[in-house]
Design a protein around this motif. Structure first.
Motif, mmCIF file in Angstrom:
data_model
loop_
_atom_site.group_PDB
_atom_site.id
_atom_site.type_symbol
_atom_site.label_atom_id
_atom_site.label_comp_id
_atom_site.label_asym_id
_atom_site.label_seq_id
_atom_site.Cartn_x
_atom_site.Cartn_y
_atom_site.Cartn_z
ATOM 1 N N LEU A 3 -88.269 -88.566 19.356
ATOM 2 C CA LEU A 3 -88.645 -88.088 18.422
ATOM 3 C C LEU A 3 -87.986 -88.647 16.999
ATOM 4 N N CYS A 4 -88.898 -89.252 16.089
ATOM 5 C CA CYS A 4 -88.221 -89.895 15.071
ATOM 6 C C CYS A 4 -88.433 -88.952 13.790
ATOM 7 N N ILE A 5 -87.428 -88.837 12.992
ATOM 8 C CA ILE A 5 -87.569 -87.935 11.704
ATOM 9 C C ILE A 5 -87.339 -88.612 10.626
ATOM 10 N N PRO A 6 -87.567 -88.779 9.482
ATOM 11 C CA PRO A 6 -87.192 -89.318 8.184
ATOM 12 C C PRO A 6 -86.279 -88.405 7.766
ATOM 13 N N ILE A 7 -84.970 -88.726 7.472
ATOM 14 C CA ILE A 7 -83.971 -87.827 6.603
ATOM 15 C C ILE A 7 -83.252 -88.720 5.538
ATOM 16 N N SER A 23 -90.756 -93.630 2.119
ATOM 17 C CA SER A 23 -89.350 -93.621 1.370
ATOM 18 C C SER A 23 -88.288 -93.422 1.944
ATOM 19 N N ALA A 24 -88.252 -92.883 2.979
ATOM 20 C CA ALA A 24 -87.072 -92.269 3.708
ATOM 21 C C ALA A 24 -85.931 -93.287 3.618
ATOM 22 N N PRO A 25 -84.610 -92.534 3.288
ATOM 23 C CA PRO A 25 -83.477 -93.201 3.285
ATOM 24 C C PRO A 25 -82.877 -93.780 4.620
ATOM 25 N N ALA A 26 -83.293 -92.972 5.607
ATOM 26 C CA ALA A 26 -83.011 -93.276 7.086
ATOM 27 C C ALA A 26 -83.823 -92.573 8.056
ATOM 28 N N PHE A 27 -83.604 -92.802 9.040
ATOM 29 C CA PHE A 27 -84.209 -92.136 10.194
ATOM 30 C C PHE A 27 -83.619 -91.412 11.297
ATOM 31 N N LEU A 28 -83.755 -90.301 11.829
ATOM 32 C CA LEU A 28 -82.892 -89.831 12.919
ATOM 33 C C LEU A 28 -83.970 -89.619 14.169
ATOM 34 N N LEU A 29 -83.154 -90.271 15.301
ATOM 35 C CA LEU A 29 -83.757 -90.101 16.714
ATOM 36 C C LEU A 29 -83.105 -88.826 17.323
ATOM 37 N N VAL A 30 -84.069 -88.215 17.831
ATOM 38 C CA VAL A 30 -83.544 -87.094 18.847
ATOM 39 C C VAL A 30 -84.418 -86.950 20.113
ATOM 40 N N GLU A 31 -83.622 -86.783 20.758
ATOM 41 C CA GLU A 31 -84.135 -86.727 22.310
ATOM 42 C C GLU A 31 -84.289 -85.158 22.299
ATOM 43 N N THR A 32 -85.636 -84.706 22.341
ATOM 44 C CA THR A 32 -86.180 -83.337 22.362
ATOM 45 C C THR A 32 -85.680 -82.533 23.457
ATOM 46 N N ASP A 64 -91.760 -91.799 21.033
ATOM 47 C CA ASP A 64 -92.851 -91.333 21.583
ATOM 48 C C ASP A 64 -93.632 -90.541 20.274
ATOM 49 N N ALA A 65 -93.065 -90.053 19.388
ATOM 50 C CA ALA A 65 -93.526 -89.022 18.294
ATOM 51 C C ALA A 65 -92.678 -89.235 17.034
ATOM 52 N N VAL A 86 -98.087 -88.337 15.698
ATOM 53 C CA VAL A 86 -97.325 -88.014 14.254
ATOM 54 C C VAL A 86 -97.450 -86.318 14.207
ATOM 55 N N PHE A 87 -96.467 -85.671 14.012
ATOM 56 C CA PHE A 87 -96.487 -84.113 13.928
ATOM 57 C C PHE A 87 -96.323 -83.939 12.459
ATOM 58 N N CYS A 88 -96.695 -82.696 11.739
ATOM 59 C CA CYS A 88 -96.486 -82.056 10.636
ATOM 60 C C CYS A 88 -95.051 -81.160 10.820
ATOM 61 N N ALA A 89 -93.989 -81.467 9.959
ATOM 62 C CA ALA A 89 -92.812 -80.988 9.839
ATOM 63 C C ALA A 89 -93.078 -79.478 9.225
ATOM 64 N N ILE A 90 -92.365 -78.588 9.462
ATOM 65 C CA ILE A 90 -92.086 -77.278 9.007
ATOM 66 C C ILE A 90 -90.874 -77.076 8.034
ATOM 67 N N PRO A 91 -90.892 -76.281 7.102
ATOM 68 C CA PRO A 91 -89.691 -75.935 6.407
ATOM 69 C C PRO A 91 -88.497 -75.453 7.388
ATOM 70 N N GLY A 92 -87.365 -76.378 7.066
ATOM 71 C CA GLY A 92 -86.184 -75.973 7.902
ATOM 72 C C GLY A 92 -85.326 -77.161 8.278
#
Length: 124
Positions: A3-7, A23-32, A64-65, A86-92
């Protein structure tokens, strides 16, 4: 799943997803499955609001996502065309979002619901 998440700032699973993909400064890759995180800095192919062309770069990282708070229609279509969901993030935190994805409670983002404009904070 990878999973890739802009952070904005890398704090691993405690990172907060950034408001907008382009416009994200960086991206985090996470093995879910394992929660293992690594950061990739934005490049010209993954960065630049309104000019994002991220699919090739993320495919090189076997993504993958993508999980986002906001993203443009063109980026969604480019990612989907490359087989990247592409998934919608939730708050948190990123960890909260990974748990929700693993639980099957996050929805895929529809290009019709994409960002049409940006506020001052980079979000939609």
């Amino acid at each position: 799943m990878k999973l890739c998440i802009p952070i904005n700032e890398d704090n691993g699973l405690e990172s907060i997803p950034y408001g907008h993909f382009g416009s994200a400064p960086a991206f985090l890759l996470v093995e879910t499955e394992t929660g293992v995180c690594s950061q990739i800095p934005p490049t010209s192919s993954t960065h630049g609001s309104g000019g994002c062309a991220p699919a090739e770069e993320l495919a090189e990282h076997s993504v993958d996502a993508v999980l986002v708070g906001g993203i443009g229609r063109g980026a969604i279509m480019s990612l989907n065309g490359a087989g990247i969901k592409v998934f919608c993030a939730i708050p948190g935190t990123v960890g909260d979002n990974v748990q929700a994805l693993n639980d099957g409670t996050l929805g895929e983002m529809d290009p019709a619901g994409a960002c049409a404009g940006h506020s001052n904070g980079g979000g939609c």
